[in-house]
Design an enzyme around this catalytic site. Sequence first.
Site, PDB file in Angstrom:
ATOM      1  CG  ASP A 114       0.415  -4.099   1.894  1.00 53.78           C
ATOM      2  OD1 ASP A 114       0.536  -5.053   2.681  1.00 53.78           O
ATOM      3  OD2 ASP A 114       1.235  -3.170   1.817  1.00 53.78           O
ATOM      4  CE  LYS A 173       3.147  -6.063   3.634  1.00 54.10           C
ATOM      5  NZ  LYS A 173       2.682  -4.908   4.430  1.00 54.10           N
ATOM      6  CG  ASP A 191      -0.362  -0.073   2.519  1.00 55.42           C
ATOM      7  OD1 ASP A 191       0.877  -0.193   2.603  1.00 55.42           O
ATOM      8  OD2 ASP A 191      -1.104   0.005   3.527  1.00 55.42           O
ATOM      9  CB  SER A 192       4.591   1.704  -0.140  1.00 51.26           C
ATOM     10  OG  SER A 192       4.810   0.524  -0.890  1.00 51.26           O
ATOM     11  CD  GLU A 241       7.724  -0.516   7.451  1.00 49.77           C
ATOM     12  OE1 GLU A 241       6.738  -1.208   7.128  1.00 49.77           O
ATOM     13  OE2 GLU A 241       7.937   0.621   6.994  1.00 49.77           O
ATOM     14  CD  GLU A 274       0.442  -1.579   7.871  1.00 48.48           C
ATOM     15  OE1 GLU A 274       0.079  -0.779   8.766  1.00 48.48           O
ATOM     16  OE2 GLU A 274       0.975  -1.210   6.806  1.00 48.48           O
TER      17      GLU A 274
HETATM   18  O1  KIV Z   1       3.556  -1.132   1.649  1.00 51.38           O
HETATM   19  C1  KIV Z   1       4.713  -1.553   1.623  1.00 51.38           C
HETATM   20  O2  KIV Z   1       5.495  -1.242   0.708  1.00 51.38           O
HETATM   21  C2  KIV Z   1       5.157  -2.418   2.701  1.00 51.38           C
HETATM   22  C3  KIV Z   1       6.610  -2.732   2.763  1.00 51.38           C
HETATM   23  C4  KIV Z   1       7.367  -1.558   3.233  1.00 51.38           C
HETATM   24  C5  KIV Z   1       6.870  -3.924   3.599  1.00 51.38           C
HETATM   25  O3  KIV Z   1       4.378  -2.821   3.492  1.00 51.38           O
END
Ligand code: KIV
Length: 254
Positions: free
Chosen positions: A73, A103, A34-35, A172, A105
Amino acid sequence: MKQQGEKIAMLTSYDYTLASLADAAGVEILLVGDSASNVVCGNQYTLPITVEEMIFLTKGVVRAAQHALVVCDMPFGSYQVCEEEAVRNAIRILKESGCDAVKLEGGEEILPAIRHMIQAGVPVCGHLGLTPQSVNQFGGYGLRAKEDAEADKLVHDAKLLDEAGCFCIVLEKIPAALAKRVTETVSCPVIGIGAGNATDGQVLVMHDMLGLNQGFKPKFLRHFGQLGEQVISAVSNYVAAVKDQSFPNAEESY
Ligand code: KIV
């Protein structure tokens, strides 16, 4: 790979072209992080990106992946409200994007949702330590789990995720010694970012490690390329060639 001591290379990807190159280069896990909210959409935080936007980006990465596992994500708000909504969104992401896993969090607080997803057949990667979706709670992106209490909670959470059946856990921005402790404690692979080199693998944001995101250089980041400079140089050469009419030349014309 964990058992054999072979380190796992994970890298973020958000589009077909770069994902194809990363896949060809031997990346084992392509993470549609989600970056994307930051590096693709230009938002300050990861919070605004939506399920629809993540699915759209992930489809391109899935089309590119010949070898790599593709993880998407789950964006902020898609799994925190209740377990039922979380499982529905996880299934939707898997079905519509074609990715292999999701994924999310968090630890104990989202464990019921994780358990239900895994029971429903959705492979889950955990994410502990600095969890950018909680930036408003943390008040920033600083190093996490420096104090014993937070470190112990992180180890506890990692054990719960492992026991629940997460196939891997991302850690992280935590102290390297703590990441080592978690890696030695859990049976699933642990992938670190800013977590030292004792983890079972590493992940970086592709735009950051390629040097495309020029203003961003935290301590844990290594630039494996300077593509930002190369893009500026190539594009300025193009602009100059258009202006002085040297492009296109006779060979480039029909
Ligand atoms: O969103 C992302 O890019 C991440 C990585 C930094 C692990 O969760």
